[in-house]
Design a protein around this motif. Structure first.
Motif, PDB file in Angstrom:
ATOM      1  N   GLU A 180      25.846 -92.602 -28.313  1.00  0.00           N
ATOM      2  CA  GLU A 180      24.520 -92.797 -28.904  1.00  0.00           C
ATOM      3  C   GLU A 180      23.575 -91.657 -28.556  1.00  0.00           C
ATOM      4  N   VAL A 181      23.700 -91.122 -27.339  1.00  0.00           N
ATOM      5  CA  VAL A 181      22.883 -89.963 -26.971  1.00  0.00           C
ATOM      6  C   VAL A 181      23.232 -88.781 -27.873  1.00  0.00           C
ATOM      7  N   VAL A 182      24.522 -88.529 -28.067  1.00  0.00           N
ATOM      8  CA  VAL A 182      24.960 -87.418 -28.915  1.00  0.00           C
ATOM      9  C   VAL A 182      24.416 -87.568 -30.326  1.00  0.00           C
ATOM     10  N   ALA A 183      24.592 -88.746 -30.913  1.00  0.00           N
ATOM     11  CA  ALA A 183      24.128 -88.962 -32.288  1.00  0.00           C
ATOM     12  C   ALA A 183      22.618 -88.799 -32.393  1.00  0.00           C
ATOM     13  N   THR A 184      21.889 -89.309 -31.397  1.00  0.00           N
ATOM     14  CA  THR A 184      20.425 -89.212 -31.413  1.00  0.00           C
ATOM     15  C   THR A 184      19.975 -87.764 -31.285  1.00  0.00           C
TER      16      THR A 184
END
Length: 462
Positions: free
Chosen positions: A56-60
């Motif tokens: 989720e950090v990567v996508a955000t």
């Protein structure tokens, strides 16, 4: 701060599809994330994302890169220099739900944690291993924030700061790549030291999503004590002599008489309103006994009163909680006030002069400002209590801070021993290192984050 454009609707729609109700644009949530313990006015983000894992950090981060949205990593929110304020708006990335202790390698004395794990949570997980993690900033800070600010605390004189205790980081960079900065080996000569680059970068180069840290065996014997002194000079000189004689102090904290008054009222400790040293000794039973005898002799020669001992774990916990709560205790000396908090660090040979000159400056100014410090490593803090609505008081505090930093720099010290630069000390960073050195930092920032989305406005102007 300058105004900034609103978040693109397409960006919000994409992030909502990823996070659902864990993306918030409510005024209350934004306002909460737009404040810290600094004197700055609130700087709320435009939205707050509550992430649960690295994916989720990567996508955000990739979405923020695509839409050029500033991103501010957020842990416990205990910053004193404005690190987590959304100076350019954008998105605050709340990492508190990434709170797992991933692995404990007790034979190697390492642990790997997510960024939302706090120091107390890790020590609770280590309880049955005979190990502990020693870095203890006053707040129950999260590991992401502790890495970002290169935190330290009361144990640094013996065990070092986050710089010495982080072996490896997993970081999401500004373009959404996941990188590791090292391995679990205790040393390495493989290439640039990327771990040290990110430790202390204040969220301006990437988002820490895992940290592997050193742990240490619990000492066989632990003794803690407090000792009162007739004045600041004799207390600080006792510390200097102890360090110069090579006493391996685990903790050595200075607390002035104003701070003692606050501690007594807040923690019900009943200590005499004089400057005090708080000590802790770690080692074998015989080693601790030798340390205690030598330090007692030094303190007695300097006019120190009889040691008050905290021998049991419960007594030690009460003693150090009183010390750690000094910040909140001091606020009660002037109800409704705010703090302008600053710290410097100087070579140990310059410590007594720096503390004495600072105390004299504060007394002449009339400012109510307790002094406390991890004086075993030359670091001390001043907490100036001001009426935030009074421009004159805030300005007087800032002038005192500027004189303190100038004093420390003239002694070959640093403008901040552990709080970091954030929004507050950017000019002092140039005074300390020079424009050429700060420009090298800018070049690194530009290479890794060319669009300046990672916590923009912190450490230096881009």
């Amino acid at each position: 701060m300058s105004s900034h454009p609103p978040l693109p609707p397409e960006f919000l729609a994409s992030l909502t599809a990823l996070l659902g109700d864990r993306l918030s644009t409510s005024a209350a949530v934004r306002e909460h994330h737009g404040r810290d313990e600094s004197i700055f006015q609130a700087m709320p983000p435009d939205a707050v994302a509550f992430v649960r894992n690295t994916a989720e950090v990567v996508a955000t981060v990739k979405m923020c890169q695509q839409y050029r949205v500033p991103i501010v990593p957020y842990g416990a929110g205990s910053s004193l220099e404005g690190h987590t304020l959304a100076a350019r708006g954008g998105l605050t990335l709340n990492l508190q739900q990434m709170d797992q202790v991933l692995t404990i390698h007790d034979q190697d004395q390492t642990a790997t944690v997510q960024p939302g794990v706090t120091r107390k949570a890790l020590n609770a997980a280590l309880r049955d291993t005979g190990l502990f993690f020693p870095v203890d900033p006053g707040a129950d800070a999260s590991f992401g924030g502790m890495c970002a600010t290169r935190a330290s605390g009361t144990n640094a004189v013996r065990y070092g700061t986050m710089r010495e205790n982080v072996l490896n980081l997993t970081v999401v960079t500004a373009d959404g790549e996941v990188i590791t900065t090292g391995r679990r080996a205790k040393k390495s000569a493989a290439g640039y030291d990327l771990t040290r680059l990110f430790v202390g970068s204040e969220g301006t180069l990437g988002v820490v999503v895992e940290a592997t840290v050193r742990t240490y065996p619990l000492p066989e014997s632990i003794l803690a004590a407090v000792c009162a002194f007739p004045d600041i000079n004799t207390a600080v000189q006792a510390v200097v002599q102890s360090i110069q004689l090579g006493v391996p102090l685990a903790r050595c904290e200075f607390v002035d008489s104003v701070a003692i008054r606050a501690i007594n009222a807040y923690s019900k400790t009943g200590l005499p309103e004089q400057p005090h040293l708080f000590f802790e000794f770690h080692g074998s039973a015989s080693g601790v006994r030798e340390q205690v005898e030598l330090v007692q002799e030094i303190c007695n020669e300097g006019g120190g009163a009889q040691f008050q001992w905290a021998r049991t774990p419960e007594e030690r916990t009460k003693l150090w909680e009183a010390r750690h709560n000094t910040y909140f205790a001091a606020l009660q000396l002037r109800p409704g006030c705010r703090s302008v908090v600053t710290d410097v660090c100087v070579p140990i040979s310059q410590l007594a002069e720096c503390v004495n000159d600072t105390a004299r400056d504060l007394q002449q100014s009339g400012m109510l400002a307790p002094i406390v410090g991890h004086v075993g490593d030359g670091n001390f803090h001043v907490q100036m209590l001001v009426d935030a609505a009074s421009h004159a008081e805030v300005e007087a505090a800032e002038q005192l801070n500027a004189r303190l930093v100038a004093r420390a720099l003239a002694m070959d010290g640093t403008c901040t021993g552990e709080h970091g630069v954030g929004l507050h000390k950017q000019g002092f960073l140039i005074d300390e290192l020079g424009s050429a050195s700060v420009n090298v930092m800018r070049q690194i920032k530009h290479a890794m984050d060319p669009h300046n989305i990672m916590n923009p406005g912190k450490i230096f102007a881009f």
